[in-house]
Design a protein around this motif. Structure first.
Motif, PDB file in Angstrom:
ATOM      1  N   THR A   1      32.167  33.036  55.890  1.00  0.00           N
ATOM      2  CA  THR A   1      32.991  32.120  55.192  1.00  0.00           C
ATOM      3  C   THR A   1      32.463  30.483  54.048  1.00  0.00           C
ATOM      4  N   ALA A   2      31.617  30.370  54.475  1.00  0.00           N
ATOM      5  CA  ALA A   2      30.826  29.757  53.732  1.00  0.00           C
ATOM      6  C   ALA A   2      30.665  29.787  52.425  1.00  0.00           C
ATOM      7  N   VAL A   3      30.871  31.080  51.732  1.00  0.00           N
ATOM      8  CA  VAL A   3      29.852  31.313  50.242  1.00  0.00           C
ATOM      9  C   VAL A   3      31.398  31.766  49.799  1.00  0.00           C
ATOM     10  N   ILE A   4      32.116  32.013  50.573  1.00  0.00           N
ATOM     11  CA  ILE A   4      33.655  32.494  50.638  1.00  0.00           C
ATOM     12  C   ILE A   4      34.679  31.467  49.644  1.00  0.00           C
ATOM     13  N   GLU A   5      34.266  30.513  50.623  1.00  0.00           N
ATOM     14  CA  GLU A   5      34.867  28.738  50.484  1.00  0.00           C
ATOM     15  C   GLU A   5      33.989  28.236  49.543  1.00  0.00           C
ATOM     16  N   ILE A   6      32.735  28.058  48.913  1.00  0.00           N
ATOM     17  CA  ILE A   6      32.012  28.017  47.954  1.00  0.00           C
ATOM     18  C   ILE A   6      32.487  28.822  46.853  1.00  0.00           C
ATOM     19  N   MET A   7      32.586  29.665  47.250  1.00  0.00           N
ATOM     20  CA  MET A   7      33.439  30.472  45.464  1.00  0.00           C
ATOM     21  C   MET A   7      34.308  29.724  44.715  1.00  0.00           C
ATOM     22  N   LYS A   8      35.647  29.923  46.412  1.00  0.00           N
ATOM     23  CA  LYS A   8      36.842  29.538  45.584  1.00  0.00           C
ATOM     24  C   LYS A   8      36.913  28.478  45.551  1.00  0.00           C
ATOM     25  N   TYR A   9      36.397  27.381  45.710  1.00  0.00           N
ATOM     26  CA  TYR A   9      36.684  26.302  45.137  1.00  0.00           C
ATOM     27  C   TYR A   9      35.654  25.440  43.377  1.00  0.00           C
ATOM     28  N   PHE A  10      34.417  26.192  43.191  1.00  0.00           N
ATOM     29  CA  PHE A  10      34.152  26.613  42.163  1.00  0.00           C
ATOM     30  C   PHE A  10      35.199  27.360  40.751  1.00  0.00           C
ATOM     31  N   ARG A  11      35.958  28.332  41.897  1.00  0.00           N
ATOM     32  CA  ARG A  11      36.185  28.745  40.323  1.00  0.00           C
ATOM     33  C   ARG A  11      38.362  28.742  40.668  1.00  0.00           C
ATOM     34  N   GLU A  12      38.345  27.762  41.669  1.00  0.00           N
ATOM     35  CA  GLU A  12      39.971  27.469  41.637  1.00  0.00           C
ATOM     36  C   GLU A  12      39.908  25.963  40.777  1.00  0.00           C
ATOM     37  N   ASP A  13      38.904  25.536  41.769  1.00  0.00           N
ATOM     38  CA  ASP A  13      38.956  23.512  41.095  1.00  0.00           C
ATOM     39  C   ASP A  13      38.197  22.961  40.002  1.00  0.00           C
ATOM     40  N   LEU A  14      37.198  23.980  39.841  1.00  0.00           N
ATOM     41  CA  LEU A  14      36.178  23.379  39.004  1.00  0.00           C
ATOM     42  C   LEU A  14      36.095  24.194  37.606  1.00  0.00           C
ATOM     43  N   LEU A  15      36.612  25.365  38.020  1.00  0.00           N
ATOM     44  CA  LEU A  15      37.403  26.339  36.851  1.00  0.00           C
ATOM     45  C   LEU A  15      35.810  26.878  36.255  1.00  0.00           C
ATOM     46  N   TYR A  16      34.842  27.698  37.450  1.00  0.00           N
ATOM     47  CA  TYR A  16      33.044  27.776  36.580  1.00  0.00           C
ATOM     48  C   TYR A  16      34.090  29.309  36.625  1.00  0.00           C
ATOM     49  N   LYS A  17      32.557  30.161  36.373  1.00  0.00           N
ATOM     50  CA  LYS A  17      32.879  31.767  35.999  1.00  0.00           C
ATOM     51  C   LYS A  17      32.403  31.677  36.620  1.00  0.00           C
TER      52      LYS A  17
END
Length: 143
Positions: free
Chosen positions: A120-136
Motif C-alpha cells: 500500500t505504501a509503495v503504491i501510494e508513493i507511486m501514485k502521488y509522484f506520477r499524478e501530482d508531481l508528474l514524475y515518470k
C-alpha cells in the motif's frame, strides 16, 4: 522516425577526427547524465528470511534487536534523490511501515513491515509522484 544513438566506439572515432590530443593516449569520452523526475525501480519483496534484513543492515540503529519474522521489504529508487524525503513521508502516512533506510543523496528508500502495508505504501508513493508531481514512473513489482 527514431534516431539511432552512436555507440561508444563510433563516438570516439567521430571525436577523434575533430578533437586532436597529444601523444598516443586514447580519447576518453565521458557521458554525463542529468537527473530527471523519475522513479526507476519500485519493488516489494514478500516475507523474507531474517538474514536478508541483517545483510541489508536493517537490523542496526533504531531497529537493533527487532524481530523481522513475517515482515516484507519495499525498495524504491528515484531521482532527484532528495525526493526520498517526500516518499518517506507518504509511506509512513499510507501504511503501518517502518523506514529501514533513506538516502537523500542516492535516491534510495527501503521500507519494512507487513506485506499488505508495504504494498500500500509503495503504491501510494507511486501514485502521488506520477499524478501530482508528474514524475515518470515504472511499474511496481512484487515477488
Amino acid at each position: 522516425m527514431t534516431e539511432k544513438r552512436p555507440d561508444q566506439k563510433a563516438l570516439q572515432e567521430i571525436l577523434g577526427k575533430t578533437h586532436r590530443h597529444g601523444g598516443n593516449e586514447p580519447l576518453r569520452v565521458v557521458k554525463v547524465s542529468v537527473s530527471g523526475k523519475e522513479i526507476s525501480m519500485a519493488h516489494v519483496i514478500g516475507v523474507s528470511e531474517p538474514s536478508v534484513y541483517k545483510n541489508l543492515g536493517l537490523d542496526i540503529g533504531t531497529h537493533a534487536g527487532e524481530d523481522f519474522t513475517g515482515m516484507s521489504i519495499g525498495t524504491i529508487h528515484m531521482s532527484p534523490p532528495e525526493s526520498t524525503v517526500i516518499a518517506a513521508d507518504i509511506a509512513v502516512k499510507a501504511g503501518y511501515v517502518e523506514l529501514g533506510f533513506l538516502d537523500r543523496f542516492s535516491g534510495t528508500l527501503i521500507l519494512t513491515g507487513p506485506l499488505e502495508e508495504v504494498k500500500t505504501a509503495v503504491i501510494e508513493i507511486m501514485k502521488y509522484f506520477r499524478e501530482d508531481l508528474l514524475y515518470k514512473t515504472c511499474a511496481v513489482t512484487v515477488r
